[in-house]
Design a protein around this motif. Structure first.
Motif, mmCIF file in Angstrom:
data_model
loop_
_atom_site.group_PDB
_atom_site.id
_atom_site.type_symbol
_atom_site.label_atom_id
_atom_site.label_comp_id
_atom_site.label_asym_id
_atom_site.label_seq_id
_atom_site.Cartn_x
_atom_site.Cartn_y
_atom_site.Cartn_z
ATOM 1 N N ASN A 1 -8.993 -8.136 -66.518
ATOM 2 C CA ASN A 1 -10.060 -9.033 -66.090
ATOM 3 C C ASN A 1 -9.696 -10.485 -66.409
ATOM 4 N N LYS A 2 -10.207 -11.400 -65.635
ATOM 5 C CA LYS A 2 -9.992 -12.816 -65.896
ATOM 6 C C LYS A 2 -11.331 -13.551 -65.884
ATOM 7 N N MET A 3 -11.370 -14.699 -66.570
ATOM 8 C CA MET A 3 -12.592 -15.480 -66.706
ATOM 9 C C MET A 3 -12.476 -16.741 -65.865
ATOM 10 N N ALA A 4 -13.569 -17.075 -65.167
ATOM 11 C CA ALA A 4 -13.637 -18.322 -64.401
ATOM 12 C C ALA A 4 -14.949 -19.005 -64.720
ATOM 13 N N TYR A 5 -14.896 -20.315 -64.942
ATOM 14 C CA TYR A 5 -16.084 -21.094 -65.269
ATOM 15 C C TYR A 5 -16.466 -21.965 -64.074
ATOM 16 N N PHE A 6 -17.743 -22.342 -64.009
ATOM 17 C CA PHE A 6 -18.172 -23.189 -62.889
ATOM 18 C C PHE A 6 -19.384 -24.023 -63.278
ATOM 19 N N ILE A 7 -19.562 -25.110 -62.549
ATOM 20 C CA ILE A 7 -20.748 -25.944 -62.642
ATOM 21 C C ILE A 7 -21.257 -26.167 -61.224
ATOM 22 N N SER A 8 -22.576 -26.098 -61.042
ATOM 23 C CA SER A 8 -23.121 -26.152 -59.681
ATOM 24 C C SER A 8 -24.288 -27.122 -59.602
ATOM 25 N N PRO A 35 -34.334 -30.417 -57.338
ATOM 26 C CA PRO A 35 -32.949 -30.143 -57.742
ATOM 27 C C PRO A 35 -32.775 -28.776 -58.387
ATOM 28 N N ALA A 36 -31.572 -28.237 -58.258
ATOM 29 C CA ALA A 36 -31.177 -26.982 -58.903
ATOM 30 C C ALA A 36 -29.775 -27.177 -59.466
ATOM 31 N N ILE A 37 -29.621 -26.957 -60.770
ATOM 32 C CA ILE A 37 -28.360 -27.212 -61.452
ATOM 33 C C ILE A 37 -28.005 -25.997 -62.299
ATOM 34 N N GLY A 38 -26.729 -25.637 -62.349
ATOM 35 C CA GLY A 38 -26.329 -24.476 -63.125
ATOM 36 C C GLY A 38 -24.938 -24.610 -63.721
ATOM 37 N N VAL A 39 -24.729 -23.882 -64.806
ATOM 38 C CA VAL A 39 -23.396 -23.716 -65.392
ATOM 39 C C VAL A 39 -23.229 -22.231 -65.680
ATOM 40 N N GLY A 40 -22.009 -21.742 -65.567
ATOM 41 C CA GLY A 40 -21.842 -20.319 -65.801
ATOM 42 C C GLY A 40 -20.393 -19.891 -65.866
ATOM 43 N N ALA A 41 -20.226 -18.582 -65.961
ATOM 44 C CA ALA A 41 -18.896 -17.988 -66.044
ATOM 45 C C ALA A 41 -18.896 -16.644 -65.334
ATOM 46 N N ASP A 42 -17.787 -16.341 -64.660
ATOM 47 C CA ASP A 42 -17.575 -15.050 -64.015
ATOM 48 C C ASP A 42 -16.483 -14.289 -64.754
ATOM 49 N N ILE A 43 -16.733 -13.001 -64.960
ATOM 50 C CA ILE A 43 -15.662 -12.100 -65.409
ATOM 51 C C ILE A 43 -15.237 -11.320 -64.179
ATOM 52 N N VAL A 44 -14.040 -11.595 -63.694
ATOM 53 C CA VAL A 44 -13.580 -11.075 -62.402
ATOM 54 C C VAL A 44 -12.553 -9.973 -62.622
ATOM 55 N N SER A 45 -12.768 -8.858 -61.955
ATOM 56 C CA SER A 45 -11.808 -7.762 -62.018
ATOM 57 C C SER A 45 -10.509 -8.164 -61.336
ATOM 58 N N LYS A 46 -9.391 -7.821 -61.931
ATOM 59 C CA LYS A 46 -8.097 -8.116 -61.316
ATOM 60 C C LYS A 46 -7.732 -7.108 -60.240
#
Length: 195
Positions: A1-8, A35-46
């Motif tokens: 698995n890998k981690m990806a971060y994002f801001i929206s 307005p709608a604002i978010g921060v988060g992280a995905d755990i993505v299957s390889k």
């Protein structure tokens, strides 16, 4: 698995309606774009080019509703107005599945659970009797929940480091009245940067 971060960031829009309460029922309700604002992280299957992912997110959103109606009661002309403004801080968790995907892109659908902490800056009912030139104002006529659970669904697309997210609340409400129904549907459209 890998981690990806994002801001929206983006906008949200809501529809609102009240049933079972005479003073607020039958009003013409309008909603502003907020307005709608978010921060988060995905755990993505390889596996399978990231077909499945788990998403953890913290969101900020707000709601601005105004209702108006005019009527006649016992010979008096009444103008009624209801204003509701609220802000939400929402931790959320969801499962994402990408039926269309490649090394640099994914198109996904998702469903999850969210817990909303709500703050009400304005909850006001105003009635103007134009026949007698009197005004009645009532604060917090309907008392809403400060913490409540919802089920959001989402559709989105990822291209390299950019993501487009459309989400909608499909279940959950901030009211818990026995005989009054205050229905609110919320939709948001956001753009995210992933890193």
């Amino acid at each position: 698995n890998k981690m990806a971060y994002f801001i929206s960031g983006g906008v949200s829009y809501s529809t609102f309606n009240v049933t079972g309460f005479n003073r607020l029922e039958g009003m013409n309700y309008t909603s502003g774009i907020t307005p709608a604002i978010g921060v988060g992280a995905d755990i993505v299957s390889k596996r399978q080019l990231g077909a499945i992912a788990m998403r953890f997110e913290l969101l900020y959103s707000s709601l601005s509703i105004k209702g108006n109606s005019k009527l006649e009661s016992s010979g008096d002309q009444l103008e009624r107005e209801y204003t509701l403004k609220m802000s939400n801080i929402t931790p959320a968790f969801s499962f994402l599945y990408s039926p269309f995907r490649g090394p640099s892109y994914r198109v996904y659908g998702g469903i999850g659970a969210a817990y909303n902490f709500s703050f009400y800056s304005r909850n006001e009912f105003k009635e103007v009797n134009t026949s007698e030139n009197t005004t009645t104002t009532v604060e917090d006529m309907l008392k809403y929940e400060k913490a409540w659970l919802s089920i959001p669904a989402s559709l989105g697309g990822i291209v390299n480091n950019f993501e487009f997210i459309f989400s909608a609340k499909i279940l959950g409400t901030f009211e818990r009245f026995v005989s009054v129904g205050a229905k609110c549907n919320t939709y948001s459209l956001r753009v995210a940067y992933r890193f």
